[in-house]
Design a protein around this motif. Structure first.
Motif, PDB file in Angstrom:
ATOM      1  N   MET A   1       0.819  -1.188   0.000  1.00 14.30           N
ATOM      2  CA  MET A   1       0.000   0.000   0.000  1.00 14.30           C
ATOM      3  C   MET A   1       0.867   1.258   0.000  1.00 14.30           C
ATOM      4  O   MET A   1       0.498   2.242  -0.592  1.00 14.30           O
ATOM      5  N   LYS A   2       2.016   1.168   0.682  1.00 18.06           N
ATOM      6  CA  LYS A   2       2.919   2.315   0.710  1.00 18.06           C
ATOM      7  C   LYS A   2       3.463   2.604  -0.685  1.00 18.06           C
ATOM      8  O   LYS A   2       3.658   3.757  -1.036  1.00 18.06           O
ATOM      9  N   LYS A   3       3.703   1.530  -1.459  1.00 17.91           N
ATOM     10  CA  LYS A   3       4.209   1.728  -2.817  1.00 17.91           C
ATOM     11  C   LYS A   3       3.199   2.464  -3.677  1.00 17.91           C
ATOM     12  O   LYS A   3       3.564   3.315  -4.478  1.00 17.91           O
ATOM     13  N   LEU A   4       1.928   2.124  -3.515  1.00 11.30           N
ATOM     14  CA  LEU A   4       0.882   2.792  -4.286  1.00 11.30           C
ATOM     15  C   LEU A   4       0.833   4.273  -3.946  1.00 11.30           C
ATOM     16  O   LEU A   4       0.762   5.120  -4.832  1.00 11.30           O
ATOM     17  N   GLY A   5       0.919   4.592  -2.670  1.00 14.14           N
ATOM     18  CA  GLY A   5       0.917   5.983  -2.250  1.00 14.14           C
ATOM     19  C   GLY A   5       2.112   6.735  -2.802  1.00 14.14           C
ATOM     20  O   GLY A   5       1.985   7.873  -3.261  1.00 14.14           O
ATOM     21  N   LEU A   6       3.269   6.085  -2.775  1.00 18.22           N
ATOM     22  CA  LEU A   6       4.477   6.705  -3.316  1.00 18.22           C
ATOM     23  C   LEU A   6       4.349   6.916  -4.821  1.00 18.22           C
ATOM     24  O   LEU A   6       4.734   7.963  -5.347  1.00 18.22           O
TER      25      LEU A   6
ATOM     26  N   ILE B   1       1.163  -0.282 -12.241  1.00 15.05           N
ATOM     27  CA  ILE B   1       1.357  -1.733 -12.418  1.00 15.05           C
ATOM     28  C   ILE B   1       2.752  -2.142 -11.960  1.00 15.05           C
ATOM     29  O   ILE B   1       2.917  -3.179 -11.315  1.00 15.05           O
ATOM     30  N   GLN B   2       3.765  -1.341 -12.258  1.00 12.70           N
ATOM     31  CA  GLN B   2       5.134  -1.647 -11.844  1.00 12.70           C
ATOM     32  C   GLN B   2       5.287  -1.652 -10.329  1.00 12.70           C
ATOM     33  O   GLN B   2       6.215  -2.252  -9.805  1.00 12.70           O
ATOM     34  N   ASN B   3       4.382  -1.009  -9.629  1.00  7.40           N
ATOM     35  CA  ASN B   3       4.425  -1.007  -8.169  1.00  7.40           C
ATOM     36  C   ASN B   3       3.594  -2.127  -7.567  1.00  7.40           C
ATOM     37  O   ASN B   3       3.287  -2.106  -6.382  1.00  7.40           O
ATOM     38  N   GLY B   4       3.226  -3.104  -8.371  1.00 10.17           N
ATOM     39  CA  GLY B   4       2.593  -4.305  -7.854  1.00 10.17           C
ATOM     40  C   GLY B   4       1.077  -4.295  -7.793  1.00 10.17           C
ATOM     41  O   GLY B   4       0.485  -5.207  -7.228  1.00 10.17           O
ATOM     42  N   VAL B   5       0.434  -3.313  -8.367  1.00  5.45           N
ATOM     43  CA  VAL B   5      -1.028  -3.284  -8.379  1.00  5.45           C
ATOM     44  C   VAL B   5      -1.497  -3.989  -9.651  1.00  5.45           C
ATOM     45  O   VAL B   5      -1.047  -3.672 -10.745  1.00  5.45           O
ATOM     46  N   ALA B   6      -2.381  -4.953  -9.482  1.00  9.16           N
ATOM     47  CA  ALA B   6      -2.895  -5.692 -10.636  1.00  9.16           C
ATOM     48  C   ALA B   6      -3.679  -4.755 -11.552  1.00  9.16           C
ATOM     49  O   ALA B   6      -4.393  -3.865 -11.091  1.00  9.16           O
TER      50      ALA B   6
END
Length: 91
Positions: A1-6, A35-40
């Motif tokens: 979730m932190k990656k998405l925020g970043l 997508i590169q930050n792991g979100v499908a």
């Protein structure tokens, strides 16, 4: 979730430099970063909407294009397959 925020923060910081780019290219760039930050890819949507309708979409504005005439709105679709395994397991 932190990656998405970043990622979203990064996109918002870089968005002013992309203001003159076409909406489809800006949308594609933002989509790839998410997508590169792991979100499908099936777990979110990006919509290009007129500037005055961005708040009505119920999502987060993550970019703009066409000289700030259009906004790109991020929405979660809830299609991340979480919880599906537990619903198929019988006690």
């Amino acid at each position: 979730m932190k990656k998405l925020g970043l990622t979203l923060l990064t996109v918002m910081v870089l968005a002013p430099t992309l203001s003159y780019a076409s909406c489809e290219s800006v949308k594609a760039d933002i989509q790839q970063k998410i997508i590169q930050n792991g979100v499908a890819e099936s777990a979110f949507s990006l919509d290009v909407v007129p500037n005055d309708q961005a708040e009505q979409q119920g999502g987060l504005v993550v970019g703009h294009c066409e000289n700030d005439q259009q906004k790109i709105v991020y929405k979660r679709t809830g299609d991340d397959n979480s919880g599906t395994a537990s619903s198929t397991v019988s006690p």
